[in-house]
Design an enzyme around this catalytic site. Structure first.
Site, PDB file in Angstrom:
ATOM      1  CB  SER B  31      30.786  31.663  42.324  1.00 24.28           C
ATOM      2  OG  SER B  31      31.536  33.054  42.565  1.00 24.28           O
ATOM      3  CD  GLU B  52      39.297  27.574  34.467  1.00 24.13           C
ATOM      4  OE1 GLU B  52      39.976  27.496  33.741  1.00 24.13           O
ATOM      5  OE2 GLU B  52      38.756  28.570  35.056  1.00 24.13           O
TER       6      GLU B  52
HETATM    7  C1  TPP Z   1      38.558  30.908  32.371  1.00 26.91           C
HETATM    8  C2  TPP Z   1      37.902  31.586  33.631  1.00 26.91           C
HETATM    9  N1  TPP Z   1      37.878  30.940  34.685  1.00 26.91           N
HETATM   10  C3  TPP Z   1      37.431  31.710  35.782  1.00 26.91           C
HETATM   11  C4  TPP Z   1      36.951  32.767  35.494  1.00 26.91           C
HETATM   12  C5  TPP Z   1      36.017  33.387  36.771  1.00 26.91           C
HETATM   13  N2  TPP Z   1      36.666  34.782  37.032  1.00 26.91           N
HETATM   14  C6  TPP Z   1      36.288  35.876  36.648  1.00 26.91           C
HETATM   15  S1  TPP Z   1      37.249  37.257  37.551  1.00 26.91           S
HETATM   16  C7  TPP Z   1      38.252  36.078  38.153  1.00 26.91           C
HETATM   17  C8  TPP Z   1      39.572  36.638  38.954  1.00 26.91           C
HETATM   18  C9  TPP Z   1      40.335  37.302  38.168  1.00 26.91           C
HETATM   19  O1  TPP Z   1      41.615  37.761  38.826  1.00 26.91           O
HETATM   20  P1  TPP Z   1      42.465  38.681  38.173  1.00 26.91           P
HETATM   21  O2  TPP Z   1      42.919  38.239  36.896  1.00 26.91           O
HETATM   22  O3  TPP Z   1      43.506  38.820  39.090  1.00 26.91           O
HETATM   23  O4  TPP Z   1      41.747  40.154  37.753  1.00 26.91           O
HETATM   24  P2  TPP Z   1      41.679  41.382  38.553  1.00 26.91           P
HETATM   25  O5  TPP Z   1      42.041  41.324  39.971  1.00 26.91           O
HETATM   26  O6  TPP Z   1      42.208  42.507  37.897  1.00 26.91           O
HETATM   27  O7  TPP Z   1      40.052  41.716  38.870  1.00 26.91           O
HETATM   28  C10 TPP Z   1      37.738  34.830  37.996  1.00 26.91           C
HETATM   29  C11 TPP Z   1      38.180  33.768  38.554  1.00 26.91           C
HETATM   30  C12 TPP Z   1      36.852  33.320  34.353  1.00 26.91           C
HETATM   31  N3  TPP Z   1      36.083  34.601  34.265  1.00 26.91           N
HETATM   32  N4  TPP Z   1      37.300  32.662  33.361  1.00 26.91           N
END
Ligand code: TPP
Ligand code: MG
Lengths: 275, 309
Positions: B31, B52
């Protein structure tokens, strides 16, 4: 506790999967993968166990459910519609201006949502606060939290894990949706987490690992959580991201991408919708 | 049309010739567009997972060892590591370059949790930190390319969605800390950054037909602020309107106001988000809802001109 049967819960999950595909397709945005992987657990929790009232969503003594992986909101909205907290028509407002179904679950916008999520790693600490409040109130209510496997890479998750065990929060219940994929790639490539159950064990939690798509296993695991009263409990659901839609399954591309018109048609037919 | 985050990604790739440049990711490289660097130089890309806070201090350690780290995530998630940025990076003045993408309400349907409207304000309060918010992919690339020579930490906000390209072939005009005058006029100076630079230009064109001549400045660097340019504009135009996809508290508008009251005070209006959170809507819908469109800027111009003595 609505006491739905296993086959009723499975049918509810199928209907929710259909809505997840439709919502993300309509919005041409959103997160189908993690919604499809969490949905069996969510249906079991709401249909089998959660004490909450769709006609009184702010009832003080309800169990709390905190979707910490707030991007997987289509899954939660579909369940809230099935349970009558919102209408099926509300699902059309997903990511639409003024809609109750905001991009990430939001307690100020949507009845039945207990936590405004969107930033990963926040829900477990919030759930801990809800658990402590229940204890001070002398209430038997529980706080249930759902996190993603990528999400548990956040440091604050482990602050909460340690603190919840220290405070012996038997009313705090966690689900981890272990689908092996996060935003950019497979977790294995982004950040290996090694032995996840051993970590939670070492932090002082009661741990159970299950097939997160086997409805009877999920229901038994939720019942097992009720038997753990002296420490927090975690159910680690081994899941498949995109479960139920062949081209989304185990495919990192469908973490945050919507199906096209053709893909929606395939998805719906795979989910048993007759054209 | 192109997205500023794409300019950031291109710059990282172009900077790779410098062996000291390293890239840090927190599971959002696809992104923020650091993914191109990762693909070409996996050995100099550090995946920090969804962490982060850790990422920023790993960057500090790398910078103290002579490396030039570029760390990125969404603008909103950089904020979780604010104290790391303050005490671990800004205080020791370590040249870690932080990029926050998907800033502002223009980011759209993800909703309020993802729409950072305070990043410019908070990073601006930190000594040593340079704060930027460019308006097109060319200037984003150019400003990013200048960062290895900076020798101090920086924060740059990029945006998710595409905006018009302004500086193709005009790269030599772009310098950290120097505002760029895009349109010259005498009645009012519109000082804008990021997505709102384009709205400001539209407003200036519309005002022209009503006989109002406006200067438009792309103030891509919010700190250090180009005070020389501001002083000359407040004297020449006698009225200022700032425009940003950010809270009216503490961002570009705040920075400009803080300066002009100490030098050549003139009437001023601020276009920005009025102390509220956003919500889910399309990017254009968000600009309209938050009062950030060109017609809002035109209205503010008329208001501020009416206040001139
Ligand atoms: C603090 C934070 N960092 C980054 C993100 C961006 N982000 C949204 S979903 C995601 C991946 C999440 O992976 P996971 O927890 O395994 O979720 P799932 O596979 O169940 O969709 C990221 C990095 C966020 N929402 N919050
Ligand atoms: Mg996952």
């Amino acid at each position: 506790m609505t006491g739905m049967s296993i086959s009723e819960l499975e049918e509810m999950a199928r209907k929710c999967r259909i809505e997840i595909c439709k919502m993300t397709h309509r919005a041409q945005a959103g997160h189908p993968g993690g919604s499809l992987s969490e949905i069996d657990i969510l249906c079991a929790l709401y249909g089998h166990r959660l004490r909450a009232r769709s006609d009184d969503p702010d009832w003080d003594d309800r169990d709390r459910f905190i979707l910490s992986k707030g991007h997987a909101s289509p899954g939660m909205y579909a369940v809230l519609a099935e349970m009558g907290f919102i209408s099926h028509a509300d699902l059309e407002s997903y990511r639409v201006k003024g809609g109750v179904c905001q991009g990430h679950v939001d307690m100020k916008w949507c009845p039945g949502v207990d936590f405004s999520a969107g930033s990963l790693g926040m829900g477990l600490s919030y759930g801990m606060g809800c658990s402590i409040a229940a204890n001070i109130d002398g209430s038997k209510r529980n706080a249930y939290v759902m996190v993603g496997d990528g999400e548990i890479q956040e440091g604050s998750i482990w602050e909460a894990a340690m603190a919840a065990a220290h405070h012996e929060l038997g009313n705090l219940k966690l689900f981890i949706d272990c689908n092996g994929i996060q935003n950019d790639d497979f977790c294995e490539a982004q950040m290996r987490m090694f032995d996840i159950p051993a970590k939670w064990n070492a932090f002082g939690w009661a741990v159970k690992v299950i097939d997160g798509h086997n409805m009877s296993e999920i229901v038994s695991a939720i019942d097992w959580m009720d038997t753990v009263t002296d420490k927090p409990a975690v159910v680690i659901g081994m899941t498949v991201k995109g479960k139920g839609v062949s081209f989304m399954e185990n495919n990192p591309a469908f973490h945050g991408a919507a199906p096209s018109d053709e893909q929606l048609a395939i998805a719906l037919s795979e989910l048993g919708v007759n054209a | 049309m192109a997205a500023t985050r794409d300019g950031y990604g291109e710059a990282l790739l172009a900077l790779a010739d410098n062996p000291k440049v390293v890239v840090l990711e927190a599971d959002l490289g696809k992104s923020t567009k650091s993914l191109h660097f990762r693909k070409a130089h996996p050995e100099r890309t550090v995946s920090c997972g969804i962490g982060e806070q850790n990422m920023l201090l790993v960057g500090a350690g790398l910078a103290s060892s002579g490396y030039i780290p570029f760390a990125s995530t969404f603008a909103i998630f950089t904020e979780r590591a604010f104290e790391q940025m303050r005490n671990g990076i800004a205080r020791p003045n370590l040249p870690v370059h932080l990029c926050g993408s998907h800033g502002g309400t223009h980011t759209g349907t993800d909703g309020s949790s993802a729409q950072s409207i305070e990043d410019l304000a908070i990073y601006r309060t930190l000594p040593n930190v340079v704060v930027m918010h460019p308006c097109d992919d060319v200037s984003t690339k150019e400003l990013t390319m200048q960062l290895p020579g900076l020798g101090k930490p920086s924060y740059m906000r990029t945006a998710r969605n595409k905006t018009p390209v302004l500086y193709e072939g005009k790269e030599s005009q772009i310098k950290i800390g120097k505002g760029i005058t895009l349109i010259e006029g005498n009645d009012v100076a519109i000082i804008a950054c990021g997505v709102l630079v384009h709205e400001a230009m539209e407003a200036a064109k519309a005002l022209q037909s009503e006989g109002i001549s406006a200067t438009v400045v792309d103030m891509h660097t919010i700190k250090p602020l180009d005070t020389e340019l501001l002083d000359s504009l407040s004297q020449k135009c006698g009225a200022i309107v700032t425009a940003e996809d950010h809270s009216i508290i503490g961002g570009l508008g705040g920075a400009v106001a803080e300066h002009i009251v100490t030098k050549h005070p003139v009437p001023m209006e601020k276009i920005g988000v009025h102390d509220r959170f956003g919500e889910s809507a399309g990017s254009e819908e968000m600009l309209e809802m938050m009062g950030l469109k060109s017609h809002h800027i035109s209205d503010a111009v008329k208001k501020v001109i009416a206040r001139k003595a």
